[in-house]
Design an enzyme around this catalytic site. Structure first.
Site, short mmCIF file in Angstrom:
data_model
loop_
_atom_site.label_atom_id
_atom_site.label_comp_id
_atom_site.label_asym_id
_atom_site.label_seq_id
_atom_site.Cartn_x
_atom_site.Cartn_y
_atom_site.Cartn_z
N SER A 1 0.83 -1.20 0.00
CA SER A 1 0.00 0.00 0.00
C SER A 1 0.86 1.25 0.00
CB SER A 1 -0.95 -0.06 1.21
OG SER A 1 -2.01 0.83 1.03
N LYS B 1 -21.43 17.59 8.13
CA LYS B 1 -20.39 17.87 9.11
C LYS B 1 -20.01 16.63 9.94
CE LYS B 1 -17.55 20.70 11.11
NZ LYS B 1 -16.35 21.12 10.40
#
Lengths: 166, 317
Positions: free
Chosen positions: B132, B184
């Protein structure tokens, strides 16, 4: 051995004399340097290696001269110089001897009545590695090797002598 | 003689000098300690002609604070090491010793960019894992070496997180939602993710995946489409990765050294192992199991409120 001037009755054209007193003082000085290296300088070795890519104290001094070092290197160098100065001043004023001189049986004495602190300070100013004191790094050994009295210029200026007691 | 002898003070024993030396040594150590607080970054830079920079553990921005030491690879520290090696004229090349499953997005990119900015020849030495984000970093070097069974590849992005809304419901704990904008609190572990939020997150992850593929394609000189086919998140063993063109050679430390020796025309290789010097607290803390700490830390960071920080999932690769 007393404190009279050397009188070796050598031919006048001989420019220098390296006698046992010079050798003793030199050995005493190197002993002191070893002690200073171990006690005062070695705590900074790793830190200096991290601060300076070249990685050694002697290379650090070269970089100092070229004003390329980080400020911390200057602070460390100044601290070490002060500590070395205090080592010689403190030991010589209180005991009349540094460790090297003690091992070699040498004493610092005054030409006047008593060895004063100002005399000891004056004779050890040559330790500082910046102008004008650094000039004494050449002149002092030169005076020892090439004068009849075998004294450093700093010894003469401070009115002190290094003697050996049997 | 008499005058001189009168100046010879009382002879001092060795005790005086020993006490003096101890005092001077102590003062020097104190001063060295004070200076190092201000200037020392705590990283050791020994001398040599090839710097070896470790990238071990999860890749993050800064080391974990607190009592427990983390084995995370700090991008801040790694970049300092790269820049130090770059400025050191004695250092001719850099080996990145990689043993990492990946890490956070931005720190990974920061390290990769620092490697690309460096003027020194570099090589990646993948040990057990270089997957990764760690593989992204390896791909930024000039040559990649891996063991035949190294876990590498895993080209992809993950943003999964634990969601506790069911658990809260079971114990009649409610989540009081007070937000200024509808997204949010997206990714909050205390509520179900809406389909809109999922789409936004997936979009973010897809964009990051695109950056990842683009970087690998450019670094490895491969077609974007070829890399994309491999970017399923799958881990490839070292020998597979070589066949796929993701790494250059199967080998270990000696092979990497030999490569740099030839590439840089050096008569011998002297490795300068850069490393973070552990503080006493960190050394004490490292007796604890770091894996357990990381798992607990991951769960804890999902649950605990972070104040002003947005409560979105941590995205890794």
């Amino acid at each position: 051995m007393d404190d009279t001037d050397l009188n070796l009755n050598l031919p006048k054209q001989r420019a220098s004399v390296i006698n046992s007193e010079f050798v003793r003082r030199t050995i005493a000085f190197f002993i002191d340097l070893l002690i200073i290296q171990f006690v005062i300088i070695s705590p900074f070795r790793e830190l200096l290696r991290r601060l300076i890519p070249a990685g050694s104290f002697s290379k650090a001094y070269s970089m100092l001269s070229a004003s390329q070092s980080p400020p911390a290197v200057y602070a460390i160098s100044f601290f070490i110089a002060v500590m070395i100065f205090l080592y010689f001043t403190f030991t010589e004023y209180i005991t009349g001897q540094s460790i090297g001189k003690k091992i070699m049986g040498l004493y610092v004495v005054s030409e006047t009545e008593r060895l004063s602190l100002s005399q000891v300070i004056l004779r050890n100013l040559a330790i500082f590695p910046f102008f004008p004191f650094i000039v004494l790094w050449i002149i002092d050994p030169g005076f020892m090797m090439f004068t009849k009295t075998q004294r450093r210029l700093s010894d003469i200026i401070s009115k002190t002598k290094v003697i050996r007691l049997e | 003689m008499k005058k001189t002898q009168s100046q010879i003070k009382q002879k001092y024993g060795w005790g005086f000098f020993i006490v003096l030396l101890i005092t001077f040594g102590f003062l020097s150590m104190i001063f060295a300690g004070i200076v190092s607080l201000f200037v020392d970054d705590g990283i050791s830079y020994p001398s040599g002609n090839i710097a070896m920079i470790p990238i071990k553990g999860m890749i993050m921005s800064d080391p974990a604070s607190g009592f427990i030491s983390s084995a995370a690879a700090s991008s801040t520290e790694i970049i300092k090491m790269i820049e130090k090696a770059d400025k050191d004229a004695a250092i001719k090349g850099i080996i990145f010793e990689i043993d990492s499953p990946g890490g956070m997005v931005v720190p990974t990119d920061e390290i990769a960019l620092a490697i690309k900015r460096s003027n020194k020849t570099s090589a990646a030495w993948i040990r057990s894992a270089g997957a990764s984000g760690a593989y992204w970093i390896a791909a930024s070097t000039d040559r990649i070496f891996a063991h035949r069974m190294s876990a590498t590849g895993s080209i992809g992005v993950i943003g999964s997180y634990l969601q506790f809304s069911g658990l809260l419901d079971k114990y009649n704990v409610t989540y009081e939602r007070l937000v200024s904008g509808k997204y949010k609190d997206m990714g909050s572990p205390y509520k179900d993710m809406t389909s809109e939020e999922r789409e936004i997150f997936q979009n973010l992850i897809d964009k990051m995946r695109h950056f990842f593929i683009e970087e690998i394609a450019e670094s490895r000189n491969m077609d974007y489409d070829d890399v994309e086919k491999l970017a399923t998140g799958q881990i490839y063993l070292g020998y597979e990765a070589k066949e796929l063109g993701l790494i250059d050679e199967i080998g270990g430390k000696e092979e990497v050294k030999e490569y740099l020796k030839k590439e840089l025309n050096l008569s011998e290789i002297e490795i300068a192992q850069y490393k973070k010097e552990k503080s006493l607290i960190a050394m004490l803390g490292s007796v604890f199991n770091d894996n357990s700490f990381q798992i607990g830390r991951g769960i804890g960071s999902s649950i605990a409120s972070k104040g002003a920080e947005p409560d979105y999932p941590m995205i890794w690769w």
